[in-house]
Design a protein around this motif. Sequence first.
Motif, PDB file in Angstrom:
ATOM      1  N   ILE A 196      -8.784   2.040  -9.763  1.00 11.06           N
ATOM      2  CA  ILE A 196      -8.716   0.849 -10.600  1.00 11.06           C
ATOM      3  C   ILE A 196      -7.756   1.121 -11.745  1.00 11.06           C
ATOM      4  N   ALA A 197      -6.836   0.196 -11.954  1.00  8.84           N
ATOM      5  CA  ALA A 197      -5.917   0.288 -13.091  1.00  8.84           C
ATOM      6  C   ALA A 197      -6.488  -0.568 -14.213  1.00  8.84           C
ATOM      7  N   GLY A 198      -6.599  -0.001 -15.387  1.00  8.42           N
ATOM      8  CA  GLY A 198      -7.122  -0.731 -16.531  1.00  8.42           C
ATOM      9  C   GLY A 198      -5.996  -1.161 -17.457  1.00  8.42           C
ATOM     10  N   HIS A 199      -6.281  -2.161 -18.267  1.00  8.92           N
ATOM     11  CA  HIS A 199      -5.294  -2.646 -19.216  1.00  8.92           C
ATOM     12  C   HIS A 199      -6.023  -3.250 -20.410  1.00  8.92           C
ATOM     13  N   ALA A 200      -5.425  -3.097 -21.595  1.00  5.49           N
ATOM     14  CA  ALA A 200      -5.963  -3.698 -22.818  1.00  5.49           C
ATOM     15  C   ALA A 200      -4.865  -4.520 -23.469  1.00  5.49           C
ATOM     16  N   TRP A 201      -5.244  -5.679 -24.024  1.00  2.00           N
ATOM     17  CA  TRP A 201      -4.280  -6.504 -24.740  1.00  2.00           C
ATOM     18  C   TRP A 201      -4.990  -7.174 -25.905  1.00  2.00           C
ATOM     19  N   LEU A 202      -4.201  -7.627 -26.868  1.00  2.00           N
ATOM     20  CA  LEU A 202      -4.764  -8.152 -28.107  1.00  2.00           C
ATOM     21  C   LEU A 202      -4.165  -9.508 -28.441  1.00  2.00           C
ATOM     22  N   ASP A 203      -5.041 -10.428 -28.858  1.00  2.61           N
ATOM     23  CA  ASP A 203      -4.651 -11.760 -29.324  1.00  2.61           C
ATOM     24  C   ASP A 203      -5.168 -11.950 -30.743  1.00  2.61           C
ATOM     25  N   ALA A 204      -4.420 -12.682 -31.544  1.00  4.35           N
ATOM     26  CA  ALA A 204      -4.861 -13.032 -32.900  1.00  4.35           C
ATOM     27  C   ALA A 204      -4.057 -14.217 -33.395  1.00  4.35           C
ATOM     28  N   ALA A 205      -4.692 -15.101 -34.100  1.00  2.98           N
ATOM     29  CA  ALA A 205      -4.029 -16.230 -34.758  1.00  2.98           C
ATOM     30  C   ALA A 205      -3.146 -17.045 -33.816  1.00  2.98           C
ATOM     31  N   GLY A 206      -3.586 -17.176 -32.554  1.00  2.48           N
ATOM     32  CA  GLY A 206      -2.809 -17.933 -31.576  1.00  2.48           C
ATOM     33  C   GLY A 206      -1.594 -17.184 -31.050  1.00  2.48           C
ATOM     34  N   VAL A 207      -1.523 -15.879 -31.301  1.00  2.00           N
ATOM     35  CA  VAL A 207      -0.362 -15.062 -30.924  1.00  2.00           C
ATOM     36  C   VAL A 207      -0.787 -14.002 -29.913  1.00  2.00           C
ATOM     37  N   LYS A 208       0.045 -13.781 -28.913  1.00  2.00           N
ATOM     38  CA  LYS A 208      -0.139 -12.685 -27.967  1.00  2.00           C
ATOM     39  C   LYS A 208       0.464 -11.451 -28.634  1.00  2.00           C
ATOM     40  N   VAL A 209      -0.378 -10.607 -29.224  1.00  2.00           N
ATOM     41  CA  VAL A 209       0.088  -9.542 -30.103  1.00  2.00           C
ATOM     42  C   VAL A 209       0.584  -8.326 -29.327  1.00  2.00           C
ATOM     43  N   THR A 210      -0.245  -7.739 -28.480  1.00  2.00           N
ATOM     44  CA  THR A 210       0.157  -6.565 -27.693  1.00  2.00           C
ATOM     45  C   THR A 210      -0.338  -6.702 -26.261  1.00  2.00           C
ATOM     46  N   GLY A 211       0.302  -5.931 -25.372  1.00  2.00           N
ATOM     47  CA  GLY A 211      -0.163  -5.838 -23.986  1.00  2.00           C
ATOM     48  C   GLY A 211       0.345  -6.905 -23.039  1.00  2.00           C
ATOM     49  N   TYR A 212       1.260  -7.716 -23.494  1.00  2.00           N
ATOM     50  CA  TYR A 212       1.795  -8.800 -22.658  1.00  2.00           C
ATOM     51  C   TYR A 212       3.147  -8.403 -22.111  1.00  2.00           C
ATOM     52  N   PRO A 213       3.504  -8.906 -20.932  1.00  2.00           N
ATOM     53  CA  PRO A 213       2.765  -9.802 -20.050  1.00  2.00           C
ATOM     54  C   PRO A 213       1.659  -9.054 -19.309  1.00  2.00           C
ATOM     55  N   ILE A 214       0.625  -9.797 -18.967  1.00  2.00           N
ATOM     56  CA  ILE A 214      -0.504  -9.240 -18.229  1.00  2.00           C
ATOM     57  C   ILE A 214      -0.199  -9.363 -16.738  1.00  2.00           C
ATOM     58  N   PRO A 215      -0.376  -8.281 -15.980  1.00  2.00           N
ATOM     59  CA  PRO A 215      -0.131  -8.373 -14.533  1.00  2.00           C
ATOM     60  C   PRO A 215      -0.988  -9.479 -13.905  1.00  2.00           C
ATOM     61  N   PRO A 216      -0.427 -10.247 -12.976  1.00  2.00           N
ATOM     62  CA  PRO A 216      -1.168 -11.390 -12.412  1.00  2.00           C
ATOM     63  C   PRO A 216      -2.456 -11.002 -11.689  1.00  2.00           C
ATOM     64  N   GLU A 217      -2.513  -9.786 -11.147  1.00  2.00           N
ATOM     65  CA  GLU A 217      -3.713  -9.364 -10.422  1.00  2.00           C
ATOM     66  C   GLU A 217      -4.804  -8.818 -11.346  1.00  2.00           C
ATOM     67  N   MET A 218      -4.521  -8.773 -12.640  1.00  2.00           N
ATOM     68  CA  MET A 218      -5.454  -8.212 -13.618  1.00  2.00           C
ATOM     69  C   MET A 218      -6.601  -9.185 -13.861  1.00  2.00           C
ATOM     70  N   GLY A 219      -7.813  -8.723 -13.640  1.00  2.00           N
ATOM     71  CA  GLY A 219      -8.992  -9.533 -13.914  1.00  2.00           C
ATOM     72  C   GLY A 219      -9.590  -9.146 -15.252  1.00  2.00           C
ATOM     73  N   LYS A 220      -9.920 -10.127 -16.063  1.00  2.00           N
ATOM     74  CA  LYS A 220     -10.499  -9.860 -17.385  1.00  2.00           C
ATOM     75  C   LYS A 220     -11.954  -9.446 -17.203  1.00  2.00           C
ATOM     76  N   ILE A 221     -12.318  -8.321 -17.822  1.00  2.00           N
ATOM     77  CA  ILE A 221     -13.678  -7.785 -17.687  1.00  2.00           C
ATOM     78  C   ILE A 221     -14.529  -8.132 -18.896  1.00  2.00           C
ATOM     79  N   ALA A 222     -14.027  -7.822 -20.078  1.00  2.00           N
ATOM     80  CA  ALA A 222     -14.788  -8.024 -21.309  1.00  2.00           C
ATOM     81  C   ALA A 222     -13.849  -8.006 -22.497  1.00  2.00           C
ATOM     82  N   CYS A 223     -14.395  -8.301 -23.665  1.00  2.00           N
ATOM     83  CA  CYS A 223     -13.590  -8.366 -24.882  1.00  2.00           C
ATOM     84  C   CYS A 223     -14.356  -7.756 -26.044  1.00  2.00           C
ATOM     85  N   PHE A 224     -13.628  -7.318 -27.033  1.00  2.00           N
ATOM     86  CA  PHE A 224     -14.198  -6.932 -28.314  1.00  2.00           C
ATOM     87  C   PHE A 224     -13.823  -8.011 -29.318  1.00  2.00           C
ATOM     88  N   VAL A 225     -14.826  -8.584 -30.001  1.00  2.00           N
ATOM     89  CA  VAL A 225     -14.564  -9.593 -31.033  1.00  2.00           C
ATOM     90  C   VAL A 225     -15.019  -9.094 -32.380  1.00  2.00           C
TER      91      VAL A 225
END
Length: 155
Positions: A126-155
Amino acid sequence: MRRDIGRKIGTLAGVGWRRQALVVEASASMLAARLKLLRPFPRVARRLGEFVPPADPRVAERAAATTPDQAATARAIGWAVKAAAPFMPFRSVCLQQAMAAQMMLRRRGIASVMHFGASPNDQRAIAGHAWLDAAGVKVTGYPIPPEMGKIACFV
């Protein structure tokens, strides 16, 4: 390689002291993230926020657009992290970049969402990936691979 580094240093010299300071802060934050990740992940996770499913309403709320100033700050932080990452004395991966940007945003009082995803790879792992969003902005980790399924988030 040397020409590329020289060009990047020249670019950094021309962006002004505020952006230069952000790159220095991003570098220090990525180093701090790298050192934090030497600890067991459950201990690190306690400092990242509350671990929630992607459908939790707080995910959309924290990632949503806020003020234009906060969005500009989030974009600038994303730029600084991306600019600094290739020059770190270690391989700065997506999780370290997301953690660094999250730290920088927190210092400025801007809420963010750190996403975790996974997808199968060629070696039956399994390949993992982390990305960050804030204030309506894609901050880090983009673009996300299309096959990437979102597992969970830290808020």
